[in-house]
Design a protein around this motif. Structure first.
Motif, PDB file in Angstrom:
ATOM      1  N   LEU A 101       0.841  -1.196   0.000  1.00  0.00           N
ATOM      2  CA  LEU A 101       0.000   0.000   0.000  1.00  0.00           C
ATOM      3  C   LEU A 101       0.878   1.249   0.000  1.00  0.00           C
ATOM      4  O   LEU A 101       1.699   1.441   0.897  1.00  0.00           O
ATOM      5  CB  LEU A 101      -0.923   0.001   1.218  1.00  0.00           C
ATOM      6  CG  LEU A 101      -1.893   1.182   1.314  1.00  0.00           C
ATOM      7  CD1 LEU A 101      -2.874   1.163   0.145  1.00  0.00           C
ATOM      8  CD2 LEU A 101      -2.640   1.154   2.645  1.00  0.00           C
ATOM      9  N   VAL A 102       0.697   2.100  -0.996  1.00  0.00           N
ATOM     10  CA  VAL A 102       1.478   3.334  -1.118  1.00  0.00           C
ATOM     11  C   VAL A 102       0.863   4.395  -0.211  1.00  0.00           C
ATOM     12  O   VAL A 102      -0.300   4.779  -0.376  1.00  0.00           O
ATOM     13  CB  VAL A 102       1.502   3.835  -2.579  1.00  0.00           C
ATOM     14  CG1 VAL A 102       2.314   5.117  -2.688  1.00  0.00           C
ATOM     15  CG2 VAL A 102       2.066   2.760  -3.497  1.00  0.00           C
ATOM     16  N   THR A 103       1.637   4.884   0.766  1.00  0.00           N
ATOM     17  CA  THR A 103       1.137   5.890   1.704  1.00  0.00           C
ATOM     18  C   THR A 103       1.906   7.199   1.630  1.00  0.00           C
ATOM     19  O   THR A 103       1.522   8.171   2.277  1.00  0.00           O
ATOM     20  CB  THR A 103       1.197   5.362   3.150  1.00  0.00           C
ATOM     21  OG1 THR A 103       2.516   4.888   3.416  1.00  0.00           O
ATOM     22  CG2 THR A 103       0.221   4.221   3.350  1.00  0.00           C
ATOM     23  N   LEU A 136       9.558   7.660  -6.061  1.00  0.00           N
ATOM     24  CA  LEU A 136       9.632   6.547  -5.124  1.00  0.00           C
ATOM     25  C   LEU A 136       8.287   6.424  -4.401  1.00  0.00           C
ATOM     26  O   LEU A 136       7.757   7.410  -3.887  1.00  0.00           O
ATOM     27  CB  LEU A 136      10.734   6.767  -4.086  1.00  0.00           C
ATOM     28  CG  LEU A 136      12.183   6.739  -4.590  1.00  0.00           C
ATOM     29  CD1 LEU A 136      13.117   7.193  -3.475  1.00  0.00           C
ATOM     30  CD2 LEU A 136      12.559   5.333  -5.043  1.00  0.00           C
ATOM     31  N   ALA A 137       7.732   5.239  -4.394  1.00  0.00           N
ATOM     32  CA  ALA A 137       6.502   4.962  -3.656  1.00  0.00           C
ATOM     33  C   ALA A 137       6.879   4.378  -2.304  1.00  0.00           C
ATOM     34  O   ALA A 137       7.537   3.337  -2.225  1.00  0.00           O
ATOM     35  CB  ALA A 137       5.626   3.979  -4.430  1.00  0.00           C
ATOM     36  N   VAL A 138       6.494   5.069  -1.221  1.00  0.00           N
ATOM     37  CA  VAL A 138       6.828   4.643   0.136  1.00  0.00           C
ATOM     38  C   VAL A 138       5.589   4.019   0.764  1.00  0.00           C
ATOM     39  O   VAL A 138       4.487   4.581   0.690  1.00  0.00           O
ATOM     40  CB  VAL A 138       7.316   5.833   0.982  1.00  0.00           C
ATOM     41  CG1 VAL A 138       7.705   5.370   2.381  1.00  0.00           C
ATOM     42  CG2 VAL A 138       8.491   6.526   0.304  1.00  0.00           C
ATOM     43  N   GLY A 139       5.769   2.865   1.359  1.00  0.00           N
ATOM     44  CA  GLY A 139       4.632   2.203   1.990  1.00  0.00           C
ATOM     45  C   GLY A 139       5.055   0.930   2.693  1.00  0.00           C
ATOM     46  O   GLY A 139       6.244   0.664   2.872  1.00  0.00           O
ATOM     47  N   VAL A 190      -0.542   8.230  -4.024  1.00  0.00           N
ATOM     48  CA  VAL A 190      -0.860   7.796  -2.670  1.00  0.00           C
ATOM     49  C   VAL A 190      -2.219   7.096  -2.647  1.00  0.00           C
ATOM     50  O   VAL A 190      -3.180   7.537  -3.275  1.00  0.00           O
ATOM     51  CB  VAL A 190      -0.863   9.012  -1.722  1.00  0.00           C
ATOM     52  CG1 VAL A 190      -1.406   8.629  -0.352  1.00  0.00           C
ATOM     53  CG2 VAL A 190       0.530   9.593  -1.599  1.00  0.00           C
ATOM     54  N   GLY A 191      -2.291   5.988  -1.912  1.00  0.00           N
ATOM     55  CA  GLY A 191      -3.537   5.246  -1.758  1.00  0.00           C
ATOM     56  C   GLY A 191      -3.684   4.069  -2.700  1.00  0.00           C
ATOM     57  O   GLY A 191      -4.591   3.249  -2.515  1.00  0.00           O
TER      58      GLY A 191
END
Length: 420
Positions: free
Chosen positions: A211-213, A224-227, A287-288
């Motif tokens: 899940l990208v938050t 960069l996707a942080v999750g 995000v989400g």
């Protein structure tokens, strides 16, 4: 049969503004050996944004990790003001427990209620730490009683109401189970965090669910996707699917995996369930959204955020002195800047207006929009007019703002004035 990661804990630190969250994280990093013995480190090292250091508050949630007796504790430092509640709500989707920090003199304040309410709504266990017990006006026993009343007022369940209580002096890096008997380090606090925070659980063989938050950027690999990895695992070069908000699935290839240790990110070849990492190569992921198995996609629920409460109109500066500061002057650059803000901040909304060079920006509060205006002024010569939310005002009508406290929450009363 579910399995657990006993070597990992994920916890968020929540508190009112200026109750010592970032200072406590500083002490954790120092005692975990992140810094060299001769290294000069500024105070509140996680507050890396210029505005955060100038205003003395945390604006963006930041994640780091410390090692304690063979357990890696992922710590997320969250903003303490309700205007940045979108950061808090996203952060709570990544963790399994929260550390509630309360000033030993001031006690629980309105934002303490706000962030604690969000944590209790997600049924997260809570560790309470009464900070600044060295203050001359400290009243730890009364503050603990006020915290207990706050838990009852917020309808905490029977598992949350029996929270452990510790006392600390974050500035000196000491904690203990009694306010007058602190240990020489933060050992008692870290022990309690490890014991109270449930280890991440997962189902072996389950398809990937990431899940990208949050979003970040790297000058070499881009977005960069942080999750958090809730299920499955991801390896460098893996073919993955990005489940969009509109229900479509985009296929991508993982080009980088990075995990946080201390203040820096280290490149990884593999990340397993329960870990909080940053992943590159996912295109224009936002995000989400959920990164999942393209052959067996199982997207997670989209992150829900409270509705905006006020709005402002942003436009290009048209004053006689326009152009003396900043580089870009056109509405196209302003729109691009606002679009970048929306990508990483789901609590902000940007809407068009009748004028092509003016945009309505909706947010959670005055401080959040003031920070956006301040950051915008450093990049673009913009003008911003406060118009409230769903108010029949024009750009040049006066709005008086009165902030009061009602039932523990900040209430904003707006009074429409005459035109200027």
């Amino acid at each position: 049969m579910p399995a657990t990661r006993s070597d990992l804990r994920n916890v968020a630190i929540v508190a009112h503004v200026d109750h010592g969250k970032t200072t406590l994280v500083d002490a954790m990093l120092r005692q975990s050996g992140v810094f060299r013995a001769n290294q000069e480190v500024v105070d509140r090292v996680l507050d890396s944004m210029d505005l955060e250091r100038e205003k003395g508050i945390t604006i963006l949630a930041k994640q780091t990790a410390v090692e304690f007796r063979g357990v890696r504790i992922n710590v997320v430092d969250t903003p303490g003001h309700a205007d940045f509640g979108g950061e808090v709500e996203r952060t709570l989707r990544m963790v399994d427990a929260v550390l509630l920090l309360v000033d030993a003199s001031e006690g629980p304040l309105p934002q303490t209620r706000y962030v604690l309410g969000k944590a209790l709504a997600r049924r997260l266990p809570v560790v309470v730490c009464v900070n600044k017990v060295d203050r001359a006006d400290a009243r730890p026993a009364e503050v603990v009683h006020e915290i207990e009343e706050l838990f009852l007022d917020l309808d905490a369940d029977e598992h949350q109401i029996g929270f452990p209580i510790l006392y600390a002096n974050a500035r000196t890096g000491r904690a203990g189970h009694r306010p007058d008997d602190l240990a020489g380090d933060l050992g008692p606090l870290l022990e309690t965090i490890v014991a109270t925070t449930p280890p991440p659980s997962y189902e072996p063989g389950h398809p990937l669910q990431f899940l990208v938050t949050n979003l970040d950027a790297d000058p070499y690999v881009g977005r960069l996707a942080v999750g958090r990895l809730w299920q499955g695992e991801v390896r460098l070069g893996d073919r993955v699917g990005v489940a969009r908000r509109d229900g479509t699935l985009a296929v991508a290839k993982v080009t980088k995996i990075a995990g946080a240790i201390g203040l820096s990110r280290s490149d990884l070849d593999y990340a397993g369930p329960g870990e909080i990492v940053a992943v590159a190569g996912l295109g224009d992921v936002t995000v989400g959204e959920t990164v999942t198995d393209p052959d067996d996609p199982r997207p997670l629920p989209v992150v829900s955020i409270d509705e905006p409460s006020i709005s402002m109109r942003f436009g290009v500066n048209t004053s006689p002195f326009a152009g003396n500061d900043g580089t870009y002057l056109t509405s196209r650059h302003l729109k691009e800047r606002l679009d970048r803000e929306v990508l990483g901040n789901v609590a902000i909304r940007v809407l068009p207006t009748a004028s092509p060079d003016t945009f309505e920006v909706q947010g959670r509060g005055e401080l959040q929009l003031a920070v956006l205006v301040d950051r915008g002024h450093r990049e673009l010569p913009i003008r911003a007019d406060y118009v409230g939310k769903n108010l029949p005002t024009s750009l040049h009508e006066t709005v008086r703002v009165l902030v009061t406290e009602h039932d523990g929450q900040d209430a904003v009363l707006l009074e429409q004035g005459g035109r200027s």
